[in-house]
Each structure stands twice: as C-alpha cells, then as structure tokens.
Enzyme design. Structure first.
Site, mmCIF file in Angstrom:
data_model
loop_
_atom_site.group_PDB
_atom_site.id
_atom_site.type_symbol
_atom_site.label_atom_id
_atom_site.label_comp_id
_atom_site.label_asym_id
_atom_site.label_seq_id
_atom_site.Cartn_x
_atom_site.Cartn_y
_atom_site.Cartn_z
ATOM 1 C CD GLU A 99 -1.623 -2.360 1.700
ATOM 2 O OE1 GLU A 99 -2.371 -3.181 1.841
ATOM 3 O OE2 GLU A 99 -0.306 -2.198 2.566
ATOM 4 C CE1 TYR A 111 7.829 1.133 -3.419
ATOM 5 C CE2 TYR A 111 5.816 2.342 -2.871
ATOM 6 C CZ TYR A 111 6.793 1.856 -2.689
ATOM 7 O OH TYR A 111 7.212 2.070 -1.117
#
Length: 140
Positions: A99, A111
């Site tokens: 998350e 990411y």
C-alpha cells in the site's frame, strides 16, 4: 536486519513516516513473526535503508521501505527493492503487494518503475491523516 540494526532503522523510520513504528514493533517482527523478512541496506558500514515484508505462501506483503533522507534520489531504494525482490523470487515468492499513500509520488513512481500496478484503493487507510492508499501488485 538484526536487533543491533534497530537504532539506525528507528532513526530512519522516524524521519520517514508521520506515524513511525516503534523499536518494539520491529523487535517483535524480528523475534516472533515467522513470516517476516526484514533487510537493511548498508553503505560504508552505515545502515541507510531497510525493507520489510511478510512472506505468506507464495506472496509477499511489503510492510515498509525507507531510505535515509540524505541518501534519497540516488536510486538506493530501487537497488534495495530489486535485491530483495530477486532474493524472494529465488525463495519461491511469485507476487508482491504493498500500500502506498496516494500523495507519495516519489514512491509511486519507484513502484511503477519496478513493475507494480495499481489494483485498488483503500479509503482512509492511513489513520494519522485518513489519506487513501493505493494497493499495488507485482508478478515476480
């Protein structure tokens, strides 16, 4: 990561997150959580970053990643994550999730560069600000 690393890890944690984990939380993870895998990145004998995850069945849930502020922007986070991802794949991990705060653009870009894809949103996930989290997944 070893218990001896926790002083450095906590120093990085406290300057990296609005609601940092306690030294007790990290120590409990290291001692008592059979699913926990925590790694430190050292440069010149100094811990400049760390990454933690839970390895359950064939999935990894990244719990935290941080690099000391003076070392950010030098691709150390990417190096650390790629190293851990490679090691976990060799141990049988097939996918990873995490998350990330919607507002954390540098982390989101990292990411995405690593191949993570947004798969959902957790409304009000962060208790300190009630900010939403994006759920991201990566097939290794």
């Amino acid at each position: 990561m070893r218990i001896e690393d926790l002083g450095s890890v906590i120093a990085i944690e406290q300057v990296s997150f609005p609601t940092p984990w306690s030294i007790h939380s990290f120590a409990t993870e290291l001692r008592d959580n059979e699913y926990a895998r925590y790694h430190c990145l050292e440069v010149g004998g100094l811990v400049i970053g760390y990454m933690g995850l839970w390895f359950i069945l064939d999935e990894g849930h990244i719990t935290n990643v941080a690099i000391m502020p003076g070392h950010r922007g030098r691709h150390w986070g990417e190096f650390l994550m790629r190293s851990v991802m490679s090691k976990m794949a060799m141990e049988g991990m097939e996918r990873m999730t995490l998350e990330v705060r919607v507002s954390n653009d540098p982390a989101r870009r990292l990411y995405e560069r690593l191949g993570f894809k947004v798969a959902g949103r957790r409304k009000g996930y962060y208790v300190d600000t009630r900010e939403d989290a994006l759920i991201m997944w990566l097939e290794l």
